[in-house]
Design an enzyme around this catalytic site. Structure first.
Site, PDB file in Angstrom:
ATOM      1  N   LYS A  50       0.852  -1.197   0.000  1.00  0.00           N
ATOM      2  CA  LYS A  50       0.000   0.000   0.000  1.00  0.00           C
ATOM      3  C   LYS A  50       0.884   1.243   0.000  1.00  0.00           C
ATOM      4  O   LYS A  50       1.913   1.274   0.695  1.00  0.00           O
ATOM      5  CB  LYS A  50      -0.908  -0.029   1.241  1.00  0.00           C
ATOM      6  CG  LYS A  50      -1.934   1.096   1.291  1.00  0.00           C
ATOM      7  CD  LYS A  50      -2.853   0.925   2.501  1.00  0.00           C
ATOM      8  CE  LYS A  50      -3.916   1.992   2.563  1.00  0.00           C
ATOM      9  NZ  LYS A  50      -4.830   1.806   3.724  1.00  0.00           N
ATOM     10  N   SER A 125      -9.720   1.886   2.681  1.00  0.00           N
ATOM     11  CA  SER A 125      -8.838   2.608   1.787  1.00  0.00           C
ATOM     12  C   SER A 125      -7.822   1.736   1.055  1.00  0.00           C
ATOM     13  O   SER A 125      -7.244   2.189   0.074  1.00  0.00           O
ATOM     14  CB  SER A 125      -8.093   3.683   2.577  1.00  0.00           C
ATOM     15  OG  SER A 125      -7.271   3.095   3.566  1.00  0.00           O
ATOM     16  N   SER A 149      -9.892  -0.455   6.843  1.00  0.00           N
ATOM     17  CA  SER A 149      -9.301  -0.338   5.504  1.00  0.00           C
ATOM     18  C   SER A 149      -8.637  -1.588   4.940  1.00  0.00           C
ATOM     19  O   SER A 149      -8.328  -1.631   3.757  1.00  0.00           O
ATOM     20  CB  SER A 149      -8.290   0.802   5.484  1.00  0.00           C
ATOM     21  OG  SER A 149      -8.977   2.001   5.304  1.00  0.00           O
TER      22      SER A 149
HETATM   23  N1  GLN Z   1     -13.141   4.361   6.207  1.00  0.00           N
HETATM   24  C1  GLN Z   1     -12.487   4.698   7.419  1.00  0.00           C
HETATM   25  C2  GLN Z   1     -12.039   6.135   7.373  1.00  0.00           C
HETATM   26  O1  GLN Z   1     -12.248   6.747   6.392  1.00  0.00           O
HETATM   27  C3  GLN Z   1     -11.333   3.780   7.695  1.00  0.00           C
HETATM   28  C4  GLN Z   1     -10.155   4.052   6.860  1.00  0.00           C
HETATM   29  C5  GLN Z   1      -8.949   3.237   7.264  1.00  0.00           C
HETATM   30  O2  GLN Z   1      -9.077   2.207   7.921  1.00  0.00           O
HETATM   31  N2  GLN Z   1      -7.785   3.745   6.916  1.00  0.00           N
HETATM   32  O3  GLN Z   1     -11.478   6.652   8.279  1.00  0.00           O
END
Ligand code: GLN
Length: 446
Positions: A50, A125, A149
């Site tokens: 990532k 994400s 994410s």
């Molecule tokens: N969707 C969640 C957020 O926007 C989690 C994102 C993540 O785990 N990085 O914060």
């Protein structure tokens, strides 16, 4: 696609062939936009990373314009560990900008498509990592999970994604989003590979002050799908999920019973409190973490007449809309006058959530829960930021409580879209988590 377990047995020549083949396939599936950049010069089993984890000498963009041109000056601890295990970073995967999002739609480098249906999001994400594995253009990948994410894109693309206990995996070299919530974890084709990769990247690291100095056993060497567990199910959670998810949930319960596990109904407090506590905490931490991107130290810098204007223009032009929204809201909840009403209150709710899980784990070994209220949704279908935030309802409690959890594919809906569910274990009990997940995976595939 060859699994990690198999790939670790290949010799140098075979690995070279594998990389050539992989590169060709990535080229063929370019329209997915799963990767931001590639570098095949490293030796070892290729792994997708990532794009918020530092690899020495390679760009790390966090899918943001503000890091354009920035090259990492050191390896994250997880990258050092991968190298020791003969794994080689091969490609940087797309993501929501600074990991803020649930759909990979906020990337400065464009959206990633869900390989199962190009009109739908891959989740986020870590959407690039999940899409790459599902499309068979990655063997394994690393993602990061602040509020789901890793697990949610895994569920949307039909792969396995695991979030370790907070403190199990070093965050050194991971671009910080919500520091009290962030964990790096494996994204793989199956549970066994997830255990293998988890073993490789986990362990105490003095370079990360939040790293836990606890004894580490190798879970992949002790995997035992025959262990019998008491598994908690959460009726007050599942009632709000879509029919597809409810059907998969019933299917998983049947499979778990068939495998000899005992199912026990438990209840957790309304997950709407998780949403409020999570978004206040994550945004507060993000607003301070992202203050370092000022045009002086990293990447992009806007042309300006003086220093103040340079800061303003750099941040205005460098950050996307969602990131700005969170910096503003995060700054607001930390401001004097609102600090007690929002931030402190969120921390109190967080304590309650932790205590509640603690109590539940006095009577069960694992909890079975949905990962998301629906299957992968269509691009542009979430009309407001709040709607998007609400879709994280089932994943964020785990991060607030610091627990380990694993998302695995359980079913397909009538349109052939994957449905994933998660198992949650108690702190540092990754062995139980993987044993339970392996048992479920094997029973479903029988
Ligand atoms: N969707 C969640 C957020 O926007 C989690 C994102 C993540 O785990 N990085 O914060």
């Amino acid at each position: 696609m060859i699994t990690l377990k198999e790939a670790l047995k290949l010799d140098k020549g075979e690995l070279k062939e594998l990389k050539k083949d992989l590169k060709k396939k990535i080229e063929e599936k370019k329209e997915l936009n799963a990767y931001i950049s590639l570098d095949e010069s490293w030796d070892g089993v290729p792994i997708a990373i990532k794009d918020n984890i530092q690899v020495d000498g390679w760009s790390v963009t966090c899918a943001s314009k503000i890091l354009q041109g920035y090259v990492a000056p050191y390896n994250a601890t997880v990258i050092e560990k991968l190298k020791e295990a003969n794994l080689a970073p091969f490609g940087r995967t797309n993501m929501d900008e600074f990991a803020m999002g649930s759909s990979t739609e906020t990337s400065y480098y464009g959206k990633t498509l869900n390989p199962k249906d190009f009109s739908r999001v891959p989740g986020g994400s870590s959407g690039g990592s999940a899409a790459a594995i599902a499309a068979k253009i990655a063997i394994v990948a690393l993602g990061s999970d602040t509020g789901g994410s890793i697990r949610q894109p895994a569920a949307f693309c039909g792969i396995v994604g695991m979030k370790p206990t907070y403190g199990r995996v070093s965050r050194y070299g991971l671009a910080a989003y919500g520091s009290s919530l962030d964990q790096i974890g494996p994204m793989t084709q199956n549970v066994e590979d997830a255990a293998l990769l988890y073993d490789i990247i986990s362990g105490y690291d003095p370079k990360d002050s939040t790293s836990a100095n606890v004894k580490k056993e190798l879970v992949s060497q002790n995997l035992n799908p025959k262990r019998k567990f008491k598994i908690g199910v959460v009726p007050n959670y599942i009632k709000d999920a879509s029919k597809d998810i409810q059907k998969a949930y019933d299917k998983a319960i049947d499979a778990l019973k068939e495998a000899g596990h005992e199912i026990k109904e438990v209840s957790l407090m309304d997950a709407k409190y998780d949403i409020a506590a999570y978004y206040i905490t994550a945004m507060a931490e993000a607003s301070t973490n992202l203050s370092r991107y000022d045009g002086v130290r990293y990447g992009f810098r806007a042309e300006a007449k003086n220093l103040k204007e340079m800061y303003q223009k750099t941040r205005s032009e460098g950050f996307g809309e969602e990131v700005k929204r969170r910096i503003l809201l995060g700054t607001f909840v930390l401001s004097s006058g609102y600090y007690d009403a929002y931030y402190i209150k969120a921390q109190k709710v967080r304590s309650l959530i932790k205590d509640e899980y603690k109590k539940v784990f006095e009577s069960v070994d694992l909890i079975l829960s949905p990962v998301a209220p629906t299957v992968a949704f269509e691009f542009g279908s979430k009309k407001s930021p709040l709607e998007m935030y609400l879709s994280d309802v089932y994943t964020i409690g785990v991060n607030l409580a610091g627990l380990p959890a694993i998302s695995l594919p359980v079913d397909e809906n009538s349109e052939g879209l994957p449905v994933g569910l998660q198992l949650i274990a108690n702190h540092f009990d990754e062995q139980t988590l993987f044993d339970g997940a392996l048992s479920l995976e094997r029973t479903l595939n029988r």
